[in-house]
Design an enzyme around this catalytic site. Structure first.
Site, mmCIF file in Angstrom:
data_model
loop_
_atom_site.group_PDB
_atom_site.id
_atom_site.type_symbol
_atom_site.label_atom_id
_atom_site.label_comp_id
_atom_site.label_asym_id
_atom_site.label_seq_id
_atom_site.Cartn_x
_atom_site.Cartn_y
_atom_site.Cartn_z
ATOM 1 N N ASP A 1 -1.331 -30.275 69.558
ATOM 2 C CA ASP A 1 -1.185 -31.733 69.532
ATOM 3 C C ASP A 1 -1.781 -32.362 68.286
ATOM 4 O O ASP A 1 -1.551 -33.535 68.004
ATOM 5 C CB ASP A 1 -1.926 -32.330 70.738
ATOM 6 C CG ASP A 1 -1.014 -32.514 71.927
ATOM 7 O OD1 ASP A 1 0.160 -32.845 71.723
ATOM 8 O OD2 ASP A 1 -1.489 -32.333 73.064
HETATM 9 C C1 BGC Z 1 -7.114 -33.317 71.492
HETATM 10 C C2 BGC Z 1 -6.046 -32.363 71.942
HETATM 11 C C3 BGC Z 1 -5.185 -33.022 72.955
HETATM 12 C C4 BGC Z 1 -4.688 -34.359 72.488
HETATM 13 C C5 BGC Z 1 -3.893 -35.011 73.587
HETATM 14 C C6 BGC Z 1 -6.519 -34.622 71.061
HETATM 15 O O1 BGC Z 1 -7.524 -35.524 70.711
HETATM 16 O O2 BGC Z 1 -7.851 -32.729 70.446
HETATM 17 O O3 BGC Z 1 -6.636 -31.184 72.436
HETATM 18 O O4 BGC Z 1 -4.110 -32.193 73.250
HETATM 19 O O5 BGC Z 1 -5.750 -35.172 72.091
HETATM 20 O O6 BGC Z 1 -3.783 -36.337 73.551
HETATM 21 C C1 NOJ Z 2 -4.693 -29.987 75.122
HETATM 22 C C2 NOJ Z 2 -3.373 -30.501 75.567
HETATM 23 O O1 NOJ Z 2 -3.439 -30.854 76.925
HETATM 24 C C3 NOJ Z 2 -2.284 -29.472 75.344
HETATM 25 O O2 NOJ Z 2 -1.041 -29.995 75.713
HETATM 26 C C4 NOJ Z 2 -2.275 -29.014 73.926
HETATM 27 O O3 NOJ Z 2 -1.309 -27.993 73.813
HETATM 28 C C5 NOJ Z 2 -3.623 -28.521 73.495
HETATM 29 N N1 NOJ Z 2 -4.629 -29.514 73.760
HETATM 30 C C6 NOJ Z 2 -3.680 -28.150 72.026
HETATM 31 O O4 NOJ Z 2 -3.618 -29.267 71.206
#
Ligand code: BGC
Ligand code: NOJ
Length: 814
Positions: free
Chosen positions: A487
């Site tokens: 993400d």
């Molecule tokens: C986080 C990710 C997450 C994303 C979702 C980010 O701030 O680092 O792990 O998947 O937010 O909104």
């Molecule tokens: C947490 C999110 O829930 C997931 O969808 C994503 O793949 C990982 N972070 C990595 O960014």
């Protein structure tokens, strides 16, 4: 250092010191009514949706931490001294403090001043309420007069609004008190037809429903004025902060034990029967009263608890293993499976790190969560798959999230995360392999929940598949969109404005940045789809899927290989991401794991080379780092990944979710030693002895462990709600132990460490129990099966004859 111990027999983690490095939590409820509860009784409850139907208040990130909970106070009425047997909120120096976190329940107990008290908190199956079963024993030689006070603070339903809209909310709180039951009914007068209740099994000496009356202005929960005084004031909340408190007086002889029951629950009335009498504003309590009466009865409570225990016996009994490694056994047999239930239920909504107001159910997340859950309650996995598919868009893309209460796509976050659609295929394939329920493919499912747009589920997969083919970039690799699995790799974001969302800001047209990860995901999904098409008699379609997969694989070979490992992406300028050429972020874990697990590079040595590179550049004692070298500064063209200080989260943290992809990759090249070694490095039970460094619960996975660039290398964060749960469960059971549901039967292909002499497993699969014994006769991974004593070809155990419920499988590894 440890803060407790595993009680495997009782399937509990027992915490023996209340001040754990972080609150160590558990979940109550597994269907509709849920709560989180910490080892000192902190936490909150909600019905279905942690944001929209929050029952009780909890203040995140508070000082001291973990305040707001299901608190009970004991008071010695002779001396006026009072304390909390759960340590918080009064934090007395308790004796024999223990917190037993079990499957769907938590029991917290202690002894103070000769009085033993313990509370068993749980949610009965099928009910929308929680029980606090409180027992108190007098270990004094005398007969004290004791007072017991319960307390909870009501949330005004929408947790986001509750925490922000005070100008309105301070004036809307309403309660009713009848027969000792406190009913919270804020907004019931207008558009809500639901309310909460808080009941007690004993006659009350008093109650409070206005927080200020109980706590006192300028005081905290550690020193409520009413408890100090020893008397509640029967306050009735009008506006301000409605709460519930009961006061019960107890007279206990030496060594006498008494039991009290408190109930906190949620109830809905039909819209046309909200009031009783109908013309009044009084809650209609006709249907809730019998429920309350039932669970204020100790015998029913005991039965409900027993049923909960049996429910979990049944669920966990589906897959039990006996390997030479205690941490493997404990996680597979108890905690990892349990965590899979939590991630299935919660997605990423409510934990100590997820505030319950931020996110609904993620499309990508929920499809992956299903992988570790589907064997437990396939019917719920089925329902979830169909709900997810109904939020798919006609383009084949998907809403990134949907709200569990409305089941509608979330417009704030929107779509264009270009990996999303493929996870639906992987989720559905896992469901089909587990259940053989081919009928699901014919279910008519709408797009974006629009009535009239229904197509069979199978057609949705074509849309997912086509979505990527319609969005290929300059190298023929899939365009990344807002992000792929990662993400935080936001290649079209280019945000220079503080506070802007990295996930939803898009400043580029998105026609250049490509993802090698999505390419690998596409290859895997296309091959899964071909298997499905084949079995549905659609041979031409299957051919097409395979041909496109092969073409994509070829593209990855040409444009997705960096010499020693797989590239990660191309940015908006067409520059490589995750390459030798980069100053930072030269190698990423995602594509190493996922390309190989999708089968890319297995026949040309690249898989081995990629795995060597992972071991050389990314592996640490605490797990495998996401990328190296860490980004030391913010890169406009890379987005959120470079916003994190080095070593945390996606910027070179050990992101536990994708460690198992590497483990699977290692099994695919036959390396059981390394696969299990990586497994052990992040296994929370194996990390229990370093709890003061790890800090999170030793019984569940955390999303992240700080990487080697961080000053706190080895420290875990964001426990419980992470794709790590499902992926590790699948990796250990299906790839390392190798017991894999397949269309034609159960496949058994272990790739375990060379030092293992063997292992045993029991797996219930499509109504048949398989008793599996694996014995090592040589150092390799070749399998020979004997089914019920008879040699059997290949590695798939054929389905037994109708009516046969038990099958013995002996596996020899050579
Ligand atoms: C986080 C990710 C997450 C994303 C979702 C980010 O701030 O680092 O792990 O998947 O937010 O909104
Ligand atoms: C947490 C999110 O829930 C997931 O969808 C994503 O793949 C990982 N972070 C990595 O960014």
């Amino acid at each position: 250092m440890k803060y407790g111990y595993f009680d495997d027999e009782n399937r509990e983690y027992v915490i023996t010191q209340p001040d754990t490095p972080l609150p160590w939590i558990n979940y109550l409820g597994c269907q509709a009514y849920f709560g989180i509860i910490s080892n000192t009784a902190g936490g909150y409850s909600f019905y279905r949706d942690a944001r929209l139907r929050r029952l009780t208040r909890y203040r995140y990130n508070n000082v001291p931490c973990d305040l707001g909970g299901r608190y009970i106070y004991l008071r010695d009425d002779e001396t006026g001294e009072f304390w909390s047997p759960s340590w918080q909120p009064t934090r007395h120096d308790l004796k024999n403090y223990t917190c037993h976190h079990g499957l769907g329940y938590t029991i917290i107990g202690s002894r103070y001043s000769g009085i033993e008290a313990r509370t068993n908190y749980f949610v009965p199956l099928g009910e929308d309420l929680e029980i606090w079963r409180f027992t108190v024993t007098n270990r004094r030689k005398t007969r004290p007069s004791l007072s017991i006070f319960s307390s909870i603070e009501f949330c005004l339903w929408d947790a986001q609004d509750d925490a922000t809209n005070f100008q309105r909310n301070f004036s809307i709180g309403e309660v009713e008190i009848e027969g000792g039951v406190i009913y919270h009914k804020t907004e019931y007068r207008e558009r809500r037809n639901h309310f909460a209740f808080f009941a007690c099994s004993r006659e009350l000496a008093g109650f409070d429903t206005q927080r200020e009356a109980f706590v006192g202005a300028y005081r905290g929960w550690d020193k409520p004025a009413a408890v100090e005084r020893g008397r509640l004031s029967n306050s009735v909340a009008h506006g301000w902060a409605p709460m519930g408190a009961h006061h019960v007086k107890l007279d206990l002889g030496p060594d006498e034990t008494q039991e009290l029951i408190f109930l906190l629950g949620y109830h809905e009335n039909p819209a046309e029967q909200k009031f009783d009498p109908p013309a009044s504003q009084t809650l209609n309590k006709k249907t809730v009263k019998p429920i309350i009466a039932k669970y204020l009865n100790g015998a029913h409570v005991a039965t409900a608890f027993e049923n909960l225990r049996q429910y979990w016996d049944g669920l966990l009994g589906i897959c039990q293993v006996e390997t030479p490694d205690v941490h493997t056994n404990r996680m597979v047999n108890i905690w990892n499976a349990y965590q899979c239930m939590a991630t299935f239920n919660m997605s990423r909504s409510a934990s100590f790190y997820e505030s319950g107001i931020g996110r609904g159910l993620g499309f990508r997340d929920s499809n992956q969560d299903l992988l570790g859950f589907v064997h437990m309650v396939p019917a719920r996995a089925r329902e979830r798959l169909l709900d997810l598919a109904a939020t798919q868009l006609p383009t084949g893309g998907a809403y990134h999230q949907y709200q569990p209460l409305t089941k509608r796509g979330n417009n704030d976050v929107g779509s264009n995360f270009n990996d999303d659609p493929h996870w639906l295929i992987l989720g559905a394939a896992a469901y089909l392999k587990e259940t053989g329920d081919w009928g699901i493919l014919d279910e008519p499912i709408p797009y974006d929940n629009v009535l009239g747009s229904e197509q069979p589920l199978y057609e949705h997969f074509q849309h997912s598949f086509q979505y990527t083919l319609d969005r290929l970039g300059p190298h023929g690799l899939p365009l990344i969109g807002r992000a792929d699995w990662n993400d935080c790799l936001n290649l079209n974001c280019f945000s220079d404005t503080p506070g802007e969302s990295f996930q939803t800001t898009t400043n580029k047209d998105g026609r250049a940045a490509e993802s090698v990860f999505i390419a690998a995901l596409f290859v895997l999904a296309a091959r899964e789809l071909a298997e499905i098409a084949q079995r549905r008699g659609r041979k031409d379609e299957a051919q097409r899927y395979l041909a496109e997969a092969a073409k994509m694989e070829d593209t990855v070979r040409k444009h997705g290989w960096d010499g020693e490992w797989f590239l990660r992406a191309y940015d908006d300028f067409g520059r490589k991401v995750g390459s030798q050429e980069c100053a930072e972020g030269k190698i990423f874990i995602e594509t190493q794991g996922f390309c190989v697990l999708a089968g890319i590079g297995l026949d040309d040595g690249r898989a081995q080379r990629a795995m060597e590179s992972v071991s050389k550049y990314l592996a640490t004692d605490h797990g495998i780092i996401l990328q190296q070298p860490a980004y030391s500064k913010y890169y406009l063209e890379l987005g959120e990944i470079s916003s994190y200080p080095p070593g945390y989260k996606e910027n070179a943290g050990i992101f536990c979710h994708n460690n198992p992809w590497v483990m699977i990759a290692e099994t695919r090249i036959g390396n059981g030693d390394r696969a299990h070694d990586y497994y052990a490095r992040i296994n929370p039970s194996a990390r229990e002895p370093i709890s003061e460094l790890h800090r999170c619960e030793p019984y569940v996975y955390a999303q992240m462990i700080a990487g080697r660039d961080a000053p706190t290398h080895g420290e875990a964060k964001n426990s419980w709600l992470t794709g790590t749960a499902a992926w590790n469960y699948c990796t250990i059971t299906q790839w390392i132990l190798g017991i894999r549901p397949f269309y034609e039967g159960l496949e058994i292909r272990p790739v375990v460490p060379k030092s293992w002499r063997g292992f045993k497993a029991t797996r219930r699969f499509r109504g048949v129990t398989y008793h599996i014994t694996v014995e090592r006769a040589g150092p390799g991974n070749q399998v020979a099966l004997r089914v019920n004593g008879v040699p059997s070809e290949g590695a798939v155990v054929p389905a037994p004859a109708e009516g046969q419920r038990e099958v013995t499988v002996d596996v020899t590894l050579t």
